[in-house]
Design a protein around this motif. Structure first.
Motif, mmCIF file in Angstrom:
data_model
loop_
_atom_site.group_PDB
_atom_site.id
_atom_site.type_symbol
_atom_site.label_atom_id
_atom_site.label_comp_id
_atom_site.label_asym_id
_atom_site.label_seq_id
_atom_site.Cartn_x
_atom_site.Cartn_y
_atom_site.Cartn_z
ATOM 1 N N ASP A 191 -7.732 32.850 -25.681
ATOM 2 C CA ASP A 191 -8.799 32.861 -24.878
ATOM 3 C C ASP A 191 -8.968 31.247 -24.302
ATOM 4 O OD1 ASP A 191 -9.111 31.441 -27.162
ATOM 5 O OD2 ASP A 191 -10.445 33.260 -27.846
ATOM 6 N N ASP A 192 -9.791 30.700 -24.244
ATOM 7 C CA ASP A 192 -9.266 28.862 -23.617
ATOM 8 C C ASP A 192 -9.925 28.997 -24.307
ATOM 9 O OD1 ASP A 192 -9.142 30.249 -20.786
ATOM 10 O OD2 ASP A 192 -11.932 30.821 -20.719
ATOM 11 N N GLN A 193 -9.610 28.954 -25.768
ATOM 12 C CA GLN A 193 -9.598 28.220 -26.468
ATOM 13 C C GLN A 193 -8.422 27.746 -27.411
ATOM 14 O OE1 GLN A 193 -12.497 29.630 -30.187
ATOM 15 N NE2 GLN A 193 -14.545 29.531 -28.408
ATOM 16 N N THR A 194 -8.511 26.144 -27.844
ATOM 17 C CA THR A 194 -7.073 26.006 -29.004
ATOM 18 C C THR A 194 -7.577 26.656 -30.104
ATOM 19 O OG1 THR A 194 -7.521 23.808 -27.536
ATOM 20 C CG2 THR A 194 -6.433 23.807 -29.741
ATOM 21 N N VAL A 195 -6.162 26.832 -30.076
ATOM 22 C CA VAL A 195 -6.012 27.694 -31.447
ATOM 23 C C VAL A 195 -5.717 26.746 -32.814
ATOM 24 C CG1 VAL A 195 -4.471 29.646 -32.261
ATOM 25 C CG2 VAL A 195 -5.229 30.001 -29.990
ATOM 26 N N THR A 196 -5.825 27.159 -34.402
ATOM 27 C CA THR A 196 -5.688 26.291 -35.126
ATOM 28 C C THR A 196 -5.531 27.135 -35.912
ATOM 29 O OG1 THR A 196 -8.006 25.776 -35.475
ATOM 30 C CG2 THR A 196 -7.136 24.092 -34.851
ATOM 31 N N ALA A 197 -4.008 26.680 -36.718
ATOM 32 C CA ALA A 197 -3.820 28.173 -37.858
ATOM 33 C C ALA A 197 -2.868 27.445 -38.666
ATOM 34 C CB ALA A 197 -3.173 29.358 -36.655
ATOM 35 N N PHE B 213 -2.080 25.602 -27.291
ATOM 36 C CA PHE B 213 -3.367 25.166 -26.450
ATOM 37 C C PHE B 213 -3.205 26.142 -25.341
ATOM 38 C CE2 PHE B 213 -1.158 21.207 -28.365
ATOM 39 C CZ PHE B 213 -2.198 20.184 -29.007
ATOM 40 N N PRO B 214 -4.355 26.200 -24.911
ATOM 41 C CA PRO B 214 -4.410 27.396 -24.033
ATOM 42 C C PRO B 214 -4.026 27.308 -22.731
ATOM 43 C CG PRO B 214 -6.570 26.142 -24.602
ATOM 44 C CD PRO B 214 -6.054 25.302 -24.909
ATOM 45 N N HIS B 215 -4.112 28.226 -21.940
ATOM 46 C CA HIS B 215 -3.426 28.632 -20.517
ATOM 47 C C HIS B 215 -1.556 27.938 -20.464
ATOM 48 C CE1 HIS B 215 -7.728 28.332 -19.109
ATOM 49 N NE2 HIS B 215 -7.943 27.419 -19.821
ATOM 50 N N HIS B 216 -1.183 27.673 -21.862
ATOM 51 C CA HIS B 216 0.306 27.741 -21.201
ATOM 52 C C HIS B 216 1.405 29.194 -21.570
ATOM 53 C CE1 HIS B 216 -0.899 23.560 -21.888
ATOM 54 N NE2 HIS B 216 0.418 23.123 -22.068
ATOM 55 N N PRO B 217 2.072 29.155 -20.989
ATOM 56 C CA PRO B 217 3.288 30.262 -21.470
ATOM 57 C C PRO B 217 3.445 30.539 -22.567
ATOM 58 C CG PRO B 217 4.326 28.876 -19.455
ATOM 59 C CD PRO B 217 2.452 28.019 -20.392
ATOM 60 N N PRO B 218 3.222 31.536 -23.116
ATOM 61 C CA PRO B 218 3.338 31.238 -24.652
ATOM 62 C C PRO B 218 4.800 30.661 -24.999
ATOM 63 C CG PRO B 218 3.906 33.923 -23.753
ATOM 64 C CD PRO B 218 3.111 32.864 -21.941
ATOM 65 N N HIS B 219 4.752 30.317 -26.707
ATOM 66 C CA HIS B 219 6.021 29.698 -26.952
ATOM 67 C C HIS B 219 6.529 30.104 -27.794
ATOM 68 C CE1 HIS B 219 7.335 25.728 -28.339
ATOM 69 N NE2 HIS B 219 7.109 26.864 -29.558
ATOM 70 N N PRO B 220 8.525 30.368 -27.648
ATOM 71 C CA PRO B 220 8.987 31.149 -29.494
ATOM 72 C C PRO B 220 8.523 30.416 -30.019
ATOM 73 C CG PRO B 220 10.268 30.626 -27.278
ATOM 74 C CD PRO B 220 8.521 30.106 -27.171
ATOM 75 N N ALA B 221 8.407 31.551 -30.860
ATOM 76 C CA ALA B 221 7.929 31.100 -32.526
ATOM 77 C C ALA B 221 9.291 32.223 -33.236
ATOM 78 C CB ALA B 221 7.188 32.318 -33.052
ATOM 79 N N PHE C 266 -7.684 29.420 -38.269
ATOM 80 C CA PHE C 266 -8.817 28.481 -38.663
ATOM 81 C C PHE C 266 -9.648 28.843 -37.126
ATOM 82 C CE2 PHE C 266 -5.364 26.708 -41.422
ATOM 83 C CZ PHE C 266 -6.502 27.851 -42.038
ATOM 84 N N GLY C 267 -9.183 28.735 -36.167
ATOM 85 C CA GLY C 267 -10.124 28.286 -34.309
ATOM 86 C C GLY C 267 -9.334 28.949 -33.506
ATOM 87 N N GLY C 268 -10.373 29.876 -32.738
ATOM 88 C CA GLY C 268 -9.532 30.121 -31.443
ATOM 89 C C GLY C 268 -8.486 31.436 -31.455
ATOM 90 N N THR C 269 -8.027 32.460 -30.685
ATOM 91 C CA THR C 269 -7.300 33.663 -30.943
ATOM 92 C C THR C 269 -6.359 33.292 -30.980
ATOM 93 O OG1 THR C 269 -9.579 34.825 -30.010
ATOM 94 C CG2 THR C 269 -7.573 36.148 -30.311
#
Length: 180
Positions: free
Chosen positions: A164-170, A108-116, A129-132
């Motif tokens: 960006d302001d879009q939700t990322v799907t991957a 989700f956009p507008h959140h701090p980075p999430h540990p991977a 598939f969507g977003g950046t």
């Protein structure tokens, strides 16, 4: 994250974490210390009364030296969540050379980075598939847009965020080498 099966998910994850801890002959205090979480939090997870975030589960599985999805085995809804991310374990495959896990991920956009997920020898393949998707590590930053894919060794700490302001799907494929 859908709430269907959440109680059963918590119980199964807790049972699996406790089984893994005992199998490595670790006390709850020692596992909590290695994972950097509170002993009370670990006790609630193992009792099935606390639903761990992805970050907590990552810390536990790293300390136990098992793939992220291992505690999700036999769960009815193999989904995890954090403030900025939802992930569903789609496939878990084991062979003599290691473990492969496929996740469907929403960031989700507008959140701090999430540990991977990161670990020595871990190979990661991502298809957006969507977003950046922004993957930031100490020595690199990757920006993957819709339709992009990339593979790399993820041996050092990284974090995911929406670029960006879009939700990322991957889709994220993790290949863990077999323990030596």
């Amino acid at each position: 994250m859908p709430r269907a099966g959440t109680s059963e998910l918590k119980r199964t994850v807790g049972t699996n974490v406790a089984r893994l801890r005992r199998g490595r002959r670790l006390s709850a205090g020692e596992l909590a210390r290695r994972a950097g979480i509170g002993k009370a939090t670990l006790s609630r997870i193992e009792a099935g009364t606390h639903n761990p975030t992805i970050a907590t589960l990552h810390a536990l599985t790293s300390a136990l030296d098992v793939p992220l999805g291992t505690p999700l085995h036999d769960t009815p809804v193999p989904q995890l969540h954090g403030a900025s991310i939802q992930a569903e374990l789609v496939a878990h495959l084991e062979d003599p050379d290691g473990t492969t896990e496929l996740y469907r991920v929403t960031i989700f956009p507008h959140h701090p980075p999430h540990p991977a997920a990161s670990a020595p020898g871990l190979t990661k393949t991502v298809v957006v598939f969507g977003g950046t998707l922004v993957v930031a590590g100490a020595d690199h930053t990757r920006r993957l847009g819709c339709g992009d894919s990339a593979s790399w060794e993820a041996g050092t700490a990284e974090a995911y965020s929406a670029g960006d302001d879009q939700t990322v799907t991957a889709a994220i494929l993790l290949r863990h080498p077999a323990p030596r």
